[in-house]
Design an enzyme around this catalytic site. Structure first.
Site, PDB file in Angstrom:
ATOM      1  N   PHE A  42       0.815  -1.222   0.000  1.00  0.00           N
ATOM      2  CA  PHE A  42       0.000   0.000   0.000  1.00  0.00           C
ATOM      3  C   PHE A  42       0.845   1.266   0.000  1.00  0.00           C
ATOM      4  CE2 PHE A  42      -1.509  -3.036   3.382  1.00  0.00           C
ATOM      5  CZ  PHE A  42      -2.095  -3.921   2.495  1.00  0.00           C
ATOM      6  N   CYS A  43       1.977   1.227  -0.676  1.00  0.00           N
ATOM      7  CA  CYS A  43       2.871   2.386  -0.750  1.00  0.00           C
ATOM      8  C   CYS A  43       3.301   2.861   0.633  1.00  0.00           C
ATOM      9  CB  CYS A  43       2.222   3.528  -1.528  1.00  0.00           C
ATOM     10  SG  CYS A  43       1.879   3.143  -3.250  1.00  0.00           S
ATOM     11  N   ASN A  44       3.453   1.922   1.548  1.00  0.00           N
ATOM     12  CA  ASN A  44       3.933   2.255   2.894  1.00  0.00           C
ATOM     13  C   ASN A  44       5.015   1.246   3.261  1.00  0.00           C
ATOM     14  OD1 ASN A  44       4.296   2.735   5.692  1.00  0.00           O
ATOM     15  ND2 ASN A  44       2.226   3.554   5.841  1.00  0.00           N
TER      16      ASN A  44
END
Length: 762
Positions: free
Chosen positions: A399-401
């Site tokens: 999740f782009c984290n």
């Protein structure tokens, strides 16, 4: 298990009427984007259709309407133009980039060459868009901060900030990985007292509110960050490509915007690099013509939320949404937590920072992975395919984290670099490496979600992934050290002459060309627009079973309710070029149109060289499928034949049922050598009966259980070189696998990471 209902019965019914497109679907990816209401889009359409909106640089009326939207948005966040200026951007990412490029890390009287610069401090739990700020900020002092270090500032009395070096701290109001919320009291604490270890710095706070504002009320009358970044589609579902940077009045003094576009200046000379920017902050920062039609559409987004979830019992609409999604997340967390296998082992591993006890610390997201009954992980890609077949929409991956994902999965920097060397990149579907997960499953809720969505998710996981009886089939590792290949032979070849139509079985021999099996998928049915028909949209295509008579070069079309049609396969002309096709004539067109009950269909033959790269051959282990199916109660030979046709396997092998095909690196079938590329990705498709045949529901469910076991039933074979080895494949040929070693590459990578990437790993 109780679910705390926030909406009244009337409110719930009104919300349901707005999302009729969700009938039979369970959308739980609101952290990705929430959904727009139907009346919201109709209202936007009517507004645009009934009014003339000109360029705001040309029409003062449009400009005034944009100002009304701006003021309405500020009220939405409980603030006003006297406290904050709202700059429209293309989204939260653009807002963060604007802050990064503009923030001045030196006192106004210090030249840019001065070493006396402030620091850029960010949380490792931040979104990728925050981490990207590191590449453009105007300081060399870039420091990551652990969440625990930031939270510590609320527990200890820090010094009073007397520093002069402008510095920037960026942290999220809510972690988009698992919806852990950070205390917004940190904003004032850091502004007034700074951070320990930074004695000469004067900190400004940039709040990444993109995840938070989607389902929470951001009270800027109470909490006053210097900069706030957000995207509006996260809140209203529509429009996309529009966000905002909210700048606290007075904090703009530390922003030095370099670039200027149309509408942002008071004067400029075209022949000299001379210009003066507008005094007005918003005008100075909004380059060019803003997306004024999208901005105007925000009015209906706010109207919709306030109409469907009105303020009640002292709670604003967004506060009520916050209560609703937290109740759903808490209910989901507890329901999933009850799932366990027959052997007593838990089926869900959560990646949370709270126990879902209070919405002050936790938002509407549940992040987890499914565990098998031996404790190993189910890959997130495999989960997503099963979920998709049940009309369940979730997000998988990291999740782009990267920071949160790395922390919760227990991965070191060296692990990440090693995975990259082994082919893993952000956003791909590689979900397991050496038995370790590379990502997770994220379920996130919005105001239109219901308790039934959670129940459907839990039921799907329980039915598909939770063992009801301890399996008597030994689990196998994805990589095997020893390969037992005694007696493994090629049982049958399946040919599929027409793409997406049924196949037929060959039990003798068949020619192999450099592109694959001869005549395999060489013919295509197209509609009146020339678009190929695909089986996943036209299930009745499987009722057509083409056959090839190689001795007479005939293509024979068969259908259970039609007479066979025999077509001559003519030799391709020598001038037949890539991308060209040959129409097989009106008789073939009429036959397939009648068989599929669709008008104006045509049957085409495509050039072999047009099918680039060489077609993958799916090899299926018949005995493993048979043994596992028997173990699950699937005993019908018809069902087994249906499985082969359903997976569209090309090569069927028989031998050791426990053989791990994924452990093979290469394989020789007779004298022909192939590369084993990857396991079959069609396994989760067993939930869809594409053939239209009467496969009992119990059999389908039992077959689904087969694929939750860690025994791969099929692998893809590709060419070792540029093309397949030409010749003949003979049924009965013995398979000679080349084994994949115990990952020596991984050890080499591990040993070299620190030296090859020491400029990255600090």
């Amino acid at each position: 298990m109780e679910f705390e209902q926030e909406y009244t019965a009337e409110e719930a019914l009104n919300i349901e009427k707005e999302f009729t497109r969700l009938k039979g679907k369970h959308y739980m990816d609101h952290a990705g984007t929430t959904l727009y209401a139907e009346s919201q889009i109709r209202a936007v359409h009517d507004m645009l259709a009934q009014n003339l909106f000109c360029n705001p640089h040309s029409s003062p009326l449009t400009g005034k309407l944009l100002q009304q939207v701006r003021h309405r948005l500020l009220r939405f966040f409980n603030t006003s133009p006297s406290d904050y200026s709202l700059v429209f951007t293309s989204g939260a990412t653009a807002s963060l980039k604007l802050v990064a490029e503009s923030f001045r890390f030196r006192p106004p009287d210090e030249p840019e060459s001065s070493p006396d610069e402030g620091a850029f401090v960010y949380l490792r739990d931040n979104h990728t868009s925050v981490l990207g700020m590191r590449s453009v900020v105007g300081t060399e002092r870039i420091d990551p901060l652990e969440p625990e270090e930031l939270l510590r500032h609320l527990k200890v009395s820090a010094r009073c900030s007397g520093g002069t070096k402008p510095s920037l701290l960026v942290f999220p109001a809510q972690n988009n990985f698992n919806a852990a919320k950070y205390p917004l009291d940190l904003v004032e604490e850091i502004q007034q007292n700074g951070l320990s270890g930074y004695d000469d710095e004067r900190f400004y706070v940039c709040l990444d509110a993109a995840s938070y504002v989607s389902t929470n009320f951001l009270d800027l009358g109470r909490y006053r960050p210097d900069f706030v970044c957000m995207s509006f589609y996260k809140i209203f579902g529509y429009p996309t490509g529009l966000g905002a940077l909210l700048i606290r009045n007075g904090s703009e003094d530390v922003l030095d915007k370099k670039y200027y576009g149309g509408g942002t200046i008071k004067i400029m000379l075209s022949g000299q690099n001379l210009h003066l920017k507008h005094d007005d902050l918003v005008t100075r920062f909004e380059d060019g013509t803003q997306p004024f039609l999208s901005i105007i559409s925000l009015l209906e987004g706010m109207n919709t939320i306030q109409r469907l979830i009105p303020a009640a019992n002292g709670y604003r609409p967004m506060e009520r949404i916050s209560k609703h999604v937290f109740s759903l997340a808490k209910y989901c967390y507890r329901k999933l937590g009850t799932l366990q296998h027959a052997n007593g082992k838990k089926a869900i591993l959560f990646y949370s920072d709270t126990r879902y006890e209070t919405r002050d610390r936790q938002g509407g997201i549940v992040t987890f992975n499914v565990l098998k009954d031996d404790g190993s992980h189910l890959g997130f890609s495999e989960f997503a395919k099963f979920a998709g077949q049940h009309q369940i929409y979730v997000r998988t991956g990291c999740f782009c984290n990267a920071g949160s994902c790395q922390k919760h999965l227990g991965l070191t920097d060296e692990d990440i670099l090693m995975f990259y060397e082994m082919g893993k990149v952000c956003g791909d579907d590689t979900d397991m490496i050496e038995g370790r997960p590379t990502g997770t499953v994220r379920v996130s809720f919005g105001y239109m979600n219901k308790k039934e969505d959670v129940n459907r998710l839990v039921d799907m996981i329980n039915d598909c992934f939770v063992s009801k009886a301890v399996s008597n089939v030994a689990m196998v590792s994805p990589i095997r050290n020893v390969i037992k290949n005694e007696g493994i032979a090629l049982k049958a070849i399946y040919l599929y002459p027409i793409r997406s139509c049924g196949g037929y079985r060959i039990t003798a021999a068949w020619p192999l060309t450099e592109r694959g099996l001869k005549y395999d998928r060489e013919f295509t049915i197209v509609d009146s627009n020339g678009n190929p028909l695909m089986r996943n949209k036209h299930a009745e295509m499987s009722t057509i079973h083409p056959k090839i008579d190689p001795s007479l070069n005939f293509l024979i079309l068969t259908h259970p309710f039609m007479e066979d049609l025999i077509l001559k396969i003519r030799k391709l002309p020598t001038e037949f070029n890539d991308g060209e096709s040959i129409d097989l004539g009106d008789a073939a067109a009429a036959w397939i149109s009648k068989a599929l009950r669709m008008p104006k269909l045509r049957l085409l033959r495509t050039s072999a060289t047009d099918r680039k790269p060489p077609h993958k051959l799916l090899m299926i282990n018949w005995d493993a499928m048979k043994t596992l199916s028997d173990d699950e109660g699937v005993e019908s030979d018809a069902t087994m034949s249906w499985l082969v046709d359903h997976f569209r396997g090309s090569l069927i092998v028989e031998g050791k049922a426990e053989e791990d095909l994924q452990g093979w690196k290469e394989v020789k079938i007779g004298k022909k050598r192939f590369k084993v590329q990857a396991n079959c990705s069609r396994c989760p498709m067993i939930h869809v009966d594409q053939s239209g045949e009467a496969i009992p529901a119990d059999s389908l469910k039992a077959i689904a259980n087969v694929f939750t076991k860690k025994i791969p039933l099929g692998v893809h074979l590709t060419a070792v070189d540029e093309g397949f080895p030409e010749g003949v494949l003979e049924c009965g040929s013995i398979l000679e696998p080349v084994r994949q070693s115990d990952s020596p590459k991984a050890h080499i990578i591990k040993d070299s990471v620190s030296t090859r990437y020491n400029f990255l790993v600090k």
